[in-house]
Design an enzyme around this catalytic site. Structure first.
Site, PDB file in Angstrom:
ATOM      1  N   HIS B 145     -20.914 -28.597  -1.426  1.00 34.14           N
ATOM      2  CA  HIS B 145     -20.751 -29.434  -2.606  1.00 34.14           C
ATOM      3  C   HIS B 145     -22.071 -29.623  -3.323  1.00 34.14           C
ATOM      4  CE1 HIS B 145     -18.067 -30.547   0.723  1.00 34.14           C
ATOM      5  NE2 HIS B 145     -17.162 -30.245  -0.167  1.00 34.14           N
TER       6      HIS B 145
HETATM    7  S1  FES Z   1     -22.738 -31.064   0.134  1.00 37.77           S
HETATM    8 FE1  FES Z   1     -20.818 -31.543   0.989  1.00 37.77          FE
HETATM    9  S2  FES Z   1     -21.065 -30.897   3.007  1.00 37.77           S
HETATM   10 FE2  FES Z   1     -23.008 -30.483   2.169  1.00 37.77          FE
END
Ligand code: FES
Lengths: 435, 180
Positions: B145
């Site tokens: 993410h």
């Molecule tokens: S940014 Fe979501 S798990 Fe690493």
């Protein structure tokens, strides 16, 4: 159940009479899905998706029971046992592809079914509980599908399990213990795969139980219909059998054609190729995505990137993701309009279609990497999703002036002239909230 | 209680019996439920995997290795002087999870040991292996993410709330680290 003019069950043969006074199962079927259940005569094809969803559930249960005979729930053998099913087991490839794509098709028909309910106001009184049981089924389906996706123990299985169970670690204080309790270790491991297999096997039967409750609850007021007005007399309904059973068999045929076509010719189109790589706890795939049917919710989860009001971004994402589904439980009370069908709600109709577009945008963003411009688009789409239910819907219900409703279902079907003959009393009932 | 019973012989006595039976049943049910809940917690063999030893003699400045502790990935990284100097310049007050350079390397300056578990939702960040993207801050990048960590594993941008977790560890000798 149902209306006073419903056909009565009359056992004919002596055996059926004998049975009826001891175990009235044929009577139950007759009244549930037979001639004893009168249904509004104007149902369109969108009303067939509930039956299709029930069929999809049965396909998943049958193919799943068979797959469980060949699958091995252990981190060392799970991946190989899937390949064994694909290569060695007689017709194993077929059964597995039906199970894989059956899940996708289950979600397709359920999503159409949900949006049909949203469009025609099926969630409104007196069918709130029917709707809420549907939300429960959706949650159970998501949990079941997620755990099933973990079982092959491929890369997406492992990392999907890691990401989803880590959602719970966002809860303050008890989060990490809860996560360890769910996976049975410090990271997804053998304890995880065995418990997920156990639950993946049993939850579909729980779903079946809730489906039975839902059908029961539905049979008390009966189905809604595209006009949204209530059934007023026998001229408004037709018996479920043979009219709607025939119609359901027709759509079932179309559904089966689409289902087997995808399962035969593009069986992996809806899956992710990385799941054909065995799980590797040391390397995350470049780009983790859940199965397509969870993408809109995944986009909502990722939409929160900054801390707000002392709550960390991570917790916001998790809260928002669960809230986006639990919100639906309150829908019957957020939408206060007395008119059910969007056919007679010009303003709501526009916002309904905007919501459809918004969910599609969320799904698209969920499939994209976490980069600009997708992050920003996802944030706006998430805002709109919540605004639709919490702000727009209550306001629209209050200010909208609905179109005039037909006097009866018969009028809507047979046309005004025939209906004026049938429905003698004063014409032109305008859809105004009752005082 | 005895007084109440003599004053109103029957009703309170029955109430007491109902409540006592109900309470007893509730406690018994809860006690019976507990094993069924607790069986899902990490088993004894999983809990026993508490310590790991790592040979770090081959790690040169600017290099990192991945290892496993409690079935979680761990990065052992040796920072270059330039990276440390760069990190010293960052104002700690501006960080999301405020940790100084010394706090990130509590055992030996220049050696960073942290879990390769993104504090967002648990992916393994990239950047420890050869040729992996290191993110906008030259440390680690979580592809799931989009969390960016600096060379000291401190969260700088993205959804992760905390710096990469530092496990308990000691240098057993100059070349061996014991984690756990
Ligand atoms: S940014 Fe979501 S798990 Fe690493």
């Amino acid at each position: 159940m149902s209306f006073p003019w419903a056909e009565q069950y009359e056992p004919k043969s002596p055996f059926m009479k004998w049975l009826d006074s001891r175990l009235p199962l044929p009577r139950l079927v007759f009244n549930a899905v037979g001639p004893g259940y009168p249904v509004p005569r104007n149902l369109n094809f969108f009303y067939n998706f509930g039956v299709l969803a029930g069929f999809a559930l049965l396909v998943q249960i049958i193919t799943g029971i068979v797959l469980a005979m060949h699958y091995s729930a252990h981190i060392d053998t799970a991946f190989a046992s899937i390949e064994h099913i694909m290569r060695d087991v007689n017709q194993g490839w077929l059964i597995r592809y039906l199970h894989m794509n059956g899940a996708s098709f289950f979600f397709i028909v359920v999503y159409v079914h949900i949006f049909r309910g949203l469009y025609y106001g099926s969630y409104k009184a007196p069918r709130e509980i029917v709707w809420m049981l549907g939300v429960v089924i959706l949650l159970l389906m998501m949990a079941t599908a997620f755990m099933g996706y973990v079982l092959p123990w491929g890369q997406m299985s492992f990392w999907g399990a890691q990401v989803i169970t880590s959602l719970f670690s966002a809860i303050p204080l008890v989060g990490e213990p809860i996560r360890q309790w769910l996976v049975g270790g410090f990271a997804p491991d053998n304890a995880t795969i065995t418990r997920f297999f156990s639950l993946h096997y049993v939850l579909p039967f729980v779903i079946l139980g809730v489906v039975i409750l839902k059908v029961w609850a539905l049979h008390i007021p009966g189905s809604t219909n595209p006009t949204g007005i209530d059934v007023k007399g026998p001229q408004d309904t037709l018996p479920f059998h043979p009219y709607f059973t025939a119609k359901d068999f027709f759509t079932l045929t179309l559904y089966l054609i689409a289902f087997v076509a995808v399962s035969f010719f593009i069986p992996n189109a809806l899956g992710h190729p990385d799941n054909y790589i065995p799980a590797n706890p040391l390397s995350t795939p470049e780009h983790i995505v859940p199965e397509w049917y969870l993408l809109p919710f995944y986009a909502i989860l990722r939409a929160f990137t900054v801390d707000l009001l002392f709550v960390p971004a991570k917790l916001w994402g998790v809260i928002a993701m669960f809230a986006s589904i639990l919100l639906l439980l309150f829908l019957p009370w957020l939408d206060t309009s007395r008119v059910r069908s969007a056919n007679y709600r010009p303003v709501y109709r526009i916002f309904f279609w905007l919501l459809v577009v918004d969910v599609l945008v969320l799904g698209y963003v969920g499939a994209m990497p976490a980069e600009e411009p997708y992050v920003r688009i996802g944030q706006l789409a998430t805002m709109y999703y919540f605004a639709h239910f919490l702000i727009i819907l209550p306001i629209v219900s209050a200010v909208e002036k609905p179109l005039p409703l037909p006097n009866s279902i018969a009028e809507a079907v047979l046309g005004k002239s025939a209906a004026q003959v049938a429905a003698a009393p004063s014409g032109g009932v305008v859809a105004q909230p009752a005082e | 209680m005895a007084d109440a019973q003599t004053a109103q012989p029957d009703i309170p006595r029955r109430d007491f019996l109902y409540i006592a039976t109900g309470a007893f049943g509730a406690v018994g049910t809860a006690a019976a439920l507990w094993p069924f809940i607790n069986q899902m917690n990490p088993a004894a063999n999983v809990r026993a995997l508490a310590k790991t030893e790592v040979d770090v003699s081959a790690i040169e400045e600017g290099m990192a290795i991945k290892t496993i502790w409690q079935s979680k990935p761990v990065f052992v990284k040796r920072l270059t002087a330039a990276e440390i100097a760069e990190a010293e310049k960052v104002d700690v007050a501006t960080l999301r999870d405020k940790q100084t350079v010394a706090e990130r390397m509590p055992v030996k300056r220049g050696w960073l040991v942290n879990l390769g578990v993104c504090t967002h939702l648990g992916c393994v960040p990239l950047g420890a292996g050869q040729g992996e993207p290191k993110g906008d801050y030259g440390g680690f990048f979580c592809p799931c993410h989009g969390s960016h960590y600096d060379p000291l594993g401190r969260i700088r941008r993205g959804p992760a709330p905390l710096n990469l977790e530092i496990p308990p560890y000691t240098f057993k000798s100059d070349t061996v680290i014991e984690i756990g």
